[in-house]
Design a protein around this motif. Sequence first.
Motif, PDB file in Angstrom:
ATOM      1  N   UNK A   1      -5.332  23.694  34.321  1.00 20.42           N
ATOM      2  CA  UNK A   1      -5.602  25.017  33.750  1.00 20.42           C
ATOM      3  C   UNK A   1      -4.479  25.987  34.122  1.00 20.42           C
ATOM      4  N   UNK A   2      -4.079  25.972  35.384  1.00 19.99           N
ATOM      5  CA  UNK A   2      -2.990  26.864  35.819  1.00 19.99           C
ATOM      6  C   UNK A   2      -1.697  26.565  35.055  1.00 19.99           C
ATOM      7  N   UNK A   3      -1.484  25.315  34.757  1.00 15.94           N
ATOM      8  CA  UNK A   3      -0.265  24.908  34.071  1.00 15.94           C
ATOM      9  C   UNK A   3      -0.310  25.198  32.571  1.00 15.94           C
ATOM     10  N   UNK A   4      -1.477  24.952  31.930  1.00 17.55           N
ATOM     11  CA  UNK A   4      -1.574  25.023  30.474  1.00 17.55           C
ATOM     12  C   UNK A   4      -2.180  26.318  29.952  1.00 17.55           C
ATOM     13  N   UNK A   5      -2.972  27.007  30.787  1.00 14.11           N
ATOM     14  CA  UNK A   5      -3.644  28.229  30.330  1.00 14.11           C
ATOM     15  C   UNK A   5      -3.413  29.359  31.341  1.00 14.11           C
TER      16      UNK A   5
ATOM     17  N   UNK B   1      -7.388  14.772  22.688  1.00 16.73           N
ATOM     18  CA  UNK B   1      -6.580  13.572  22.463  1.00 16.73           C
ATOM     19  C   UNK B   1      -5.096  13.886  22.300  1.00 16.73           C
ATOM     20  N   UNK B   2      -4.794  14.914  21.519  1.00 15.94           N
ATOM     21  CA  UNK B   2      -3.408  15.180  21.145  1.00 15.94           C
ATOM     22  C   UNK B   2      -2.666  16.098  22.117  1.00 15.94           C
ATOM     23  N   UNK B   3      -3.406  16.982  22.791  1.00 16.07           N
ATOM     24  CA  UNK B   3      -2.729  18.006  23.594  1.00 16.07           C
ATOM     25  C   UNK B   3      -2.975  17.893  25.094  1.00 16.07           C
ATOM     26  N   UNK B   4      -4.010  17.167  25.487  1.00 15.88           N
ATOM     27  CA  UNK B   4      -4.387  17.159  26.900  1.00 15.88           C
ATOM     28  C   UNK B   4      -4.548  15.749  27.461  1.00 15.88           C
ATOM     29  N   UNK B   5      -3.822  14.823  26.891  1.00 11.59           N
ATOM     30  CA  UNK B   5      -3.845  13.442  27.358  1.00 11.59           C
ATOM     31  C   UNK B   5      -3.321  13.378  28.796  1.00 11.59           C
TER      32      UNK B   5
END
Length: 389
Positions: free
Chosen positions: A238-242, A336-340
């Motif tokens: 979460x810290x990395x992506x949001x 599937x596509x963004x958070x693998x």
Amino acid sequence: MGNNNVCLGEIQNNVPRQGSPDTKWKREDLKSGSCVQTLIDKENNNFFKMVQCGPSTPYYRNEHSAQRWSQAIATLNYADDIQTTVNLLYNKPEFEELVLLGPPKQYRWATWKALLTNGKMQLSYEKYLEYMPIDVKNILKDIDRTLVNHALFKHENCGQEQLKRILCAISNALPGVGYCQGMNFVCALTLIVSGCDEHKTFQCFMQMLTNEKHLLCFNFCHDMPLHFFFTKLIHHLIRKKFPKLNLKNVNDSLWISKMILSLFIYVFKLDDCIRCWDYLMVRGMIRGIPELILGFIDVTQKQLEQFKEEDYGFNFQGHESSIIQFNVGELIYAAKQKHNIDRQLISRLATKMKKSKPSQLLDLLSHFENIQTYRKHVQFYMKTIFDLY
């Protein structure tokens, strides 16, 4: 609830169970599905609508699911029933993609069963029902509050009785874990989708608990090390992506923990939850649960950014009270596509975490990057602790 967060030698193998012959169920009690037709005819004509595919969505081409399944089935040389059809599809490279699109309702249970139990040794359900488990009182207490609005569990002699037997068998089969609150919801949803086949529900739930892709036994044992690992992993991502999502003052127990421990049953509508389980069956719980939570955050980020702490408490009390809007197909696509999540990340994080809080789970997950080594470690653990293989 037992303690599984210990070294291999600390739990006895084949722990003796206390009880008397009077606690045995009769063999006729174990016949699967005897109550299903009564429920369909007398109370809930839409019973199996609960297990239909999630809504169509252009984001994951879910509207093409039926067409894709029909095309795949047409390539088979011989298939005279649903299970045979699925078993033949299971060996095709596109099988997992078909499951992610959403199986037609008549194929869903067969696909889950294939993904969970194909090639796995079948356990004796009746063997683990010879005696009542020592924690049967906790099981009985939770059954009365499990999916109470679903027709199957309004009947003490139908779904509730089947759920009780399965949970008792699970407790006896895994004495180092025993029964833990949360198992009732997971088992109940599995029983619904199976069409009340309690034998197969037991086999599939046991695989969710002990198979190397899932290891849910660590989600329910003492100290819940899998839950601890998931929350650390999710917050790291979460810290990395949001970075705009401020969760500093939001307690995990208000939302993330509820999704992890109930496998989304507590906070998602049942049909959305079932579609998410399609994803979990393919990806496994270890990667699938955090990927779905990240996918959920992805598709609801603008809504969550407006939330205060009390909003999390209100909107994750259950799907009936939530104002959060999302499309389950879009969620699955995002997961599937963004958070693998790659295997290396699991291994690195587990290795780092076990330095400060060692556990058997973290020892196992530290090998997650090497599939063969990891599988051998898990099989050795399960055989040593539970004598299941």
